[in-house]
Design a protein around this motif. Sequence first.
Motif, PDB file in Angstrom:
ATOM      1  N   ASN A  84     -11.138 -60.044  19.350  1.00 13.27           N
ATOM      2  CA  ASN A  84     -10.485 -60.180  20.660  1.00 13.27           C
ATOM      3  C   ASN A  84      -8.980 -60.426  20.546  1.00 13.27           C
ATOM      4  OD1 ASN A  84     -10.580 -60.169  23.473  1.00 13.27           O
ATOM      5  ND2 ASN A  84     -10.804 -62.399  23.593  1.00 13.27           N
ATOM      6  N   TYR A  85      -8.334 -59.628  19.693  1.00  9.36           N
ATOM      7  CA  TYR A  85      -6.885 -59.724  19.567  1.00  9.36           C
ATOM      8  C   TYR A  85      -6.214 -59.356  20.889  1.00  9.36           C
ATOM      9  CZ  TYR A  85      -7.417 -59.673  14.443  1.00  9.36           C
ATOM     10  OH  TYR A  85      -7.743 -59.949  13.144  1.00  9.36           O
ATOM     11  N   LYS A  86      -5.077 -59.979  21.150  1.00  5.30           N
ATOM     12  CA  LYS A  86      -4.284 -59.632  22.331  1.00  5.30           C
ATOM     13  C   LYS A  86      -3.280 -58.527  22.022  1.00  5.30           C
ATOM     14  CE  LYS A  86      -6.255 -62.914  24.692  1.00  5.30           C
ATOM     15  NZ  LYS A  86      -7.299 -62.551  25.692  1.00  5.30           N
ATOM     16  N   ASN A  87      -2.898 -58.418  20.752  1.00  2.00           N
ATOM     17  CA  ASN A  87      -1.809 -57.494  20.412  1.00  2.00           C
ATOM     18  C   ASN A  87      -2.173 -56.482  19.333  1.00  2.00           C
ATOM     19  OD1 ASN A  87      -1.991 -59.405  18.378  1.00  2.00           O
ATOM     20  ND2 ASN A  87       0.210 -59.421  17.969  1.00  2.00           N
ATOM     21  N   VAL A  88      -3.462 -56.387  18.989  1.00  3.22           N
ATOM     22  CA  VAL A  88      -3.895 -55.414  17.988  1.00  3.22           C
ATOM     23  C   VAL A  88      -4.726 -54.332  18.677  1.00  3.22           C
ATOM     24  CG1 VAL A  88      -5.189 -55.011  15.864  1.00  3.22           C
ATOM     25  CG2 VAL A  88      -3.919 -57.139  16.163  1.00  3.22           C
ATOM     26  N   HIS A  89      -4.358 -53.094  18.448  1.00  2.00           N
ATOM     27  CA  HIS A  89      -5.024 -51.969  19.103  1.00  2.00           C
ATOM     28  C   HIS A  89      -5.396 -50.937  18.040  1.00  2.00           C
ATOM     29  CE1 HIS A  89      -3.133 -53.658  22.726  1.00  2.00           C
ATOM     30  NE2 HIS A  89      -2.024 -53.714  21.990  1.00  2.00           N
ATOM     31  N   ILE A  90      -6.595 -50.401  18.170  1.00  2.00           N
ATOM     32  CA  ILE A  90      -6.999 -49.340  17.238  1.00  2.00           C
ATOM     33  C   ILE A  90      -6.816 -47.991  17.925  1.00  2.00           C
ATOM     34  CG2 ILE A  90      -9.461 -49.432  17.878  1.00  2.00           C
ATOM     35  CD1 ILE A  90      -9.945 -48.837  14.782  1.00  2.00           C
ATOM     36  N   ILE A  91      -6.112 -47.105  17.272  1.00  2.00           N
ATOM     37  CA  ILE A  91      -5.905 -45.755  17.807  1.00  2.00           C
ATOM     38  C   ILE A  91      -7.052 -44.901  17.292  1.00  2.00           C
ATOM     39  CG2 ILE A  91      -4.311 -43.817  18.030  1.00  2.00           C
ATOM     40  CD1 ILE A  91      -2.037 -45.644  17.245  1.00  2.00           C
ATOM     41  N   ASN A  92      -8.059 -44.710  18.136  1.00  2.32           N
ATOM     42  CA  ASN A  92      -9.259 -44.010  17.686  1.00  2.32           C
ATOM     43  C   ASN A  92      -9.091 -42.497  17.761  1.00  2.32           C
ATOM     44  OD1 ASN A  92      -9.873 -43.146  20.360  1.00  2.32           O
ATOM     45  ND2 ASN A  92     -10.769 -45.143  20.784  1.00  2.32           N
ATOM     46  N   ARG A  93     -10.060 -41.811  17.244  1.00 10.99           N
ATOM     47  CA  ARG A  93      -9.962 -40.350  17.171  1.00 10.99           C
ATOM     48  C   ARG A  93      -9.914 -39.696  18.543  1.00 10.99           C
ATOM     49  NH1 ARG A  93     -14.027 -38.285  12.324  1.00 10.99           N
ATOM     50  NH2 ARG A  93     -12.984 -39.334  10.574  1.00 10.99           N
ATOM     51  N   ASP A  94     -10.589 -40.263  19.520  1.00 13.81           N
ATOM     52  CA  ASP A  94     -10.532 -39.672  20.856  1.00 13.81           C
ATOM     53  C   ASP A  94      -9.092 -39.590  21.339  1.00 13.81           C
ATOM     54  OD1 ASP A  94     -13.234 -39.558  20.744  1.00 13.81           O
ATOM     55  OD2 ASP A  94     -13.631 -41.061  22.288  1.00 13.81           O
ATOM     56  N   VAL A  95      -8.310 -40.621  21.019  1.00  9.57           N
ATOM     57  CA  VAL A  95      -6.898 -40.634  21.395  1.00  9.57           C
ATOM     58  C   VAL A  95      -6.099 -39.687  20.498  1.00  9.57           C
ATOM     59  CG1 VAL A  95      -4.810 -42.061  21.473  1.00  9.57           C
ATOM     60  CG2 VAL A  95      -6.974 -42.953  22.353  1.00  9.57           C
ATOM     61  N   LEU A  96      -6.331 -39.761  19.192  1.00  7.39           N
ATOM     62  CA  LEU A  96      -5.560 -38.932  18.257  1.00  7.39           C
ATOM     63  C   LEU A  96      -5.713 -37.450  18.558  1.00  7.39           C
ATOM     64  CD1 LEU A  96      -6.337 -40.776  14.885  1.00  7.39           C
ATOM     65  CD2 LEU A  96      -4.167 -40.784  16.123  1.00  7.39           C
ATOM     66  N   TYR A  97      -6.949 -37.016  18.794  1.00 10.94           N
ATOM     67  CA  TYR A  97      -7.200 -35.596  19.033  1.00 10.94           C
ATOM     68  C   TYR A  97      -7.078 -35.225  20.511  1.00 10.94           C
ATOM     69  CZ  TYR A  97      -8.823 -35.260  14.202  1.00 10.94           C
ATOM     70  OH  TYR A  97      -8.885 -35.282  12.831  1.00 10.94           O
ATOM     71  N   GLY A  98      -6.904 -36.217  21.375  1.00 14.55           N
ATOM     72  CA  GLY A  98      -6.719 -35.942  22.792  1.00 14.55           C
ATOM     73  C   GLY A  98      -7.963 -35.466  23.491  1.00 14.55           C
ATOM     74  N   ASP A  99      -9.105 -35.593  22.821  1.00 14.82           N
ATOM     75  CA  ASP A  99     -10.343 -35.066  23.394  1.00 14.82           C
ATOM     76  C   ASP A  99     -11.511 -35.611  22.575  1.00 14.82           C
ATOM     77  OD1 ASP A  99     -12.638 -33.145  23.768  1.00 14.82           O
ATOM     78  OD2 ASP A  99     -11.182 -32.173  25.079  1.00 14.82           O
ATOM     79  N   PRO A 100     -12.610 -35.981  23.222  1.00 11.59           N
ATOM     80  CA  PRO A 100     -13.775 -36.492  22.468  1.00 11.59           C
ATOM     81  C   PRO A 100     -14.398 -35.471  21.519  1.00 11.59           C
ATOM     82  CG  PRO A 100     -13.947 -37.067  24.802  1.00 11.59           C
ATOM     83  CD  PRO A 100     -12.811 -36.105  24.686  1.00 11.59           C
ATOM     84  N   LEU A 101     -14.086 -34.182  21.691  1.00 11.93           N
ATOM     85  CA  LEU A 101     -14.661 -33.161  20.834  1.00 11.93           C
ATOM     86  C   LEU A 101     -13.978 -33.088  19.464  1.00 11.93           C
ATOM     87  CD1 LEU A 101     -15.193 -30.254  23.399  1.00 11.93           C
ATOM     88  CD2 LEU A 101     -16.880 -31.871  22.526  1.00 11.93           C
ATOM     89  N   HIS A 102     -12.785 -33.666  19.349  1.00 11.75           N
ATOM     90  CA  HIS A 102     -12.051 -33.707  18.082  1.00 11.75           C
ATOM     91  C   HIS A 102     -11.912 -32.307  17.474  1.00 11.75           C
ATOM     92  CE1 HIS A 102     -13.850 -38.023  17.643  1.00 11.75           C
ATOM     93  NE2 HIS A 102     -13.049 -37.912  18.686  1.00 11.75           N
ATOM     94  N   SER A 103     -11.238 -31.442  18.170  1.00 15.47           N
ATOM     95  CA  SER A 103     -11.065 -30.061  17.730  1.00 15.47           C
ATOM     96  C   SER A 103     -10.372 -29.991  16.370  1.00 15.47           C
ATOM     97  CB  SER A 103     -10.228 -29.280  18.755  1.00 15.47           C
ATOM     98  OG  SER A 103      -9.895 -28.002  18.275  1.00 15.47           O
ATOM     99  N   ASP A 104     -10.716 -28.960  15.583  1.00 15.81           N
ATOM    100  CA  ASP A 104     -10.058 -28.753  14.291  1.00 15.81           C
ATOM    101  C   ASP A 104      -8.632 -28.243  14.459  1.00 15.81           C
ATOM    102  OD1 ASP A 104     -12.442 -29.368  12.788  1.00 15.81           O
ATOM    103  OD2 ASP A 104     -13.188 -27.367  13.294  1.00 15.81           O
TER     104      ASP A 104
END
Length: 638
Positions: free
Chosen positions: A570-590
């Motif tokens: 429960n960090y206030k200032n730590v955020h994980i940049i997950n793949r959905d964000v990195l690829y801009g889509d839940p499908l994670h296109s190649d």
Amino acid sequence: MKNNSFRNDINGLRAIAVIAVVLFHFNASWVPGGFAGVDVFFVISGFLMTGIIFRGIEQENFSILKFYVARANRIIPALAVLCLVLLIFGWFYLTPLDYKALGKHAASSMAFLSNIIYWREAGYFDAASHEKWLLHTWSLSVEWQFYIIYPLILVAMRKFMSIDKIKLFILLGTVLGFIFCVIATYKWPNPSYYLLPTRAWEMMIGGVAYLYPLTLQENRKKIVEWIGVILIIGSYFLISAENLWPGYLALFPVLGSFLIIQANRNNSIITNNIIFQKLGAWSYSIYLWHWPLVVIIYTFSLPDHYIYLGVILSIFFGFLSYKYIEKIKFRNDFSSLFSYFKSKPIYMVFMLGGLSSIIFINEGLNRNTTYLEGYVEKTKSTKYCHVDSVALSNIGPAKKLDCRLGSKNSQPIGLLWGDSYAGHLDPFVINFLNEKQSFVSRTASHCVPSISLTKSLGSLPEYCKKIRQKTLQEIKNKKYKVIFLGGRWEYMYTEDGDIGFNAVLDAMDIAAKNAEIVYVVEQPTFYQKNVRNTYLRSKISSYYPSEFVKNDELPIQMNLKLAKVIKDRNYKNVHIINRDVLYGDPLHSDLTSVGIPYTSDTGHLSNTGSIEMSNNFMKSTLSDPLKTKFPDILKKPF
């Protein structure tokens, strides 16, 4: 010891070695430790070379130049033909990128320096080993380097030392060489695998077998032989690529080879059967031709049943190479120093080495530019601030600890910290960073962001320790307001387990306590094969597979494990940049929106992919803390 007659047992031992190597390379599950066959070859080579040298020294007619030419006549012609065939094949079927690499590797193979080249290429940014057409020539380079140095030392020692003392020197050198090999393999695993200093003892123990032959009764010879066979075959099946090599485990196949040679059973059914005698005679050429066939199957994604065809063709090409190339009798006895320049293999070295060098220097001769225009540049991954382990070891880490992204003059507001999977985020940061602001990018191969100064398996490189010590001290001094942490989390976990994972979490805790915003970046999609090569090859020919095959199960598990810890704490200032964000889509296109792969090799991002992920991140709500707290560091329109 003085007998120069043909040794059927040694010829059969060659077969035992080459069978293991071939089967291991075509399918490692068949013979998990089959790579130890190379160590068997080293022992055989040391035995034979020591015999040639000592017979010449004792008879006072040994010629170093004649020795070199004889070795060249044996090794170079078949190797030169293989390199020429691959260069012709590559002209039609390889991308400029692949052809350039082939040129480099062919030149280094002809110069017998390929073991050094492959050692220096080892690391995160290295292409898959199955895409290196001449990777197997590293062992030929080790042998040739030994051939050059060994007789020089022995001839020099003979000037002031008796034969008996030279023999003792070789025995002592073998023991010390083994001890050094064990220590070096633990401390420096990559160079230890490829370089001569950790392999020389294996050839020297072959020399010991020649210099100190055992006198055994026939029934005891059989026992000694069987012990040797058990040691070799046992190492093939009880050792695997997961073990550090050569190290102390190499003693098993090496000692087994030593015992078989000492048993000297020329009438043994094990080594002197018709099949092993033929395979032993063809073994060098089989070894040369089998690996390119392995690479073809891998590169063209051929079905598994092609493995059996590959094994058969290895033997067939080996037979042809032996009969029509190896058996050519090149001259090796010359009357004067200058007449040695008439040796034909020397010209083969210069011709093939020169042609290969031209291909490498001229970027693969820039072929297929019509098909690949722009693609080569767009798909590459530039290291920017990232530096690999070899460069760090050579130049020292201090010069690379404060590499800047953005302004070179302003006080850095942020830090990018981690291994090469943080290094590929340099374009990511530059993309959103105002040119008046700067980040320190502190990324080096094998150095995930961690507090640990040790390593569970092997030893932690010194440059990693210095990087971590300096970085942690700066973070505790609150030097950075924004911190990005990146790493190949699954590799870290397989290397160091929960201890390594917890050390990363501790580093994250320290960052959270001393920085205003901390971003932990998930590891991107991991692939079974080099994505960039697959993509570029598919642009050249429909014969190449265009599918990007994933090998992503463990990276996904580690990403989820990291995300769970961050959520639970429960960090206030730590955020994980997950793949959905990195690829801009839940499908994670190649592929990115412009049709270029996100990934450059098997896991590192291309420049294009890194920048598009940065755009996806800035469009997401995850970037809101950055936009709210530090709007002045961002480029417009962000």
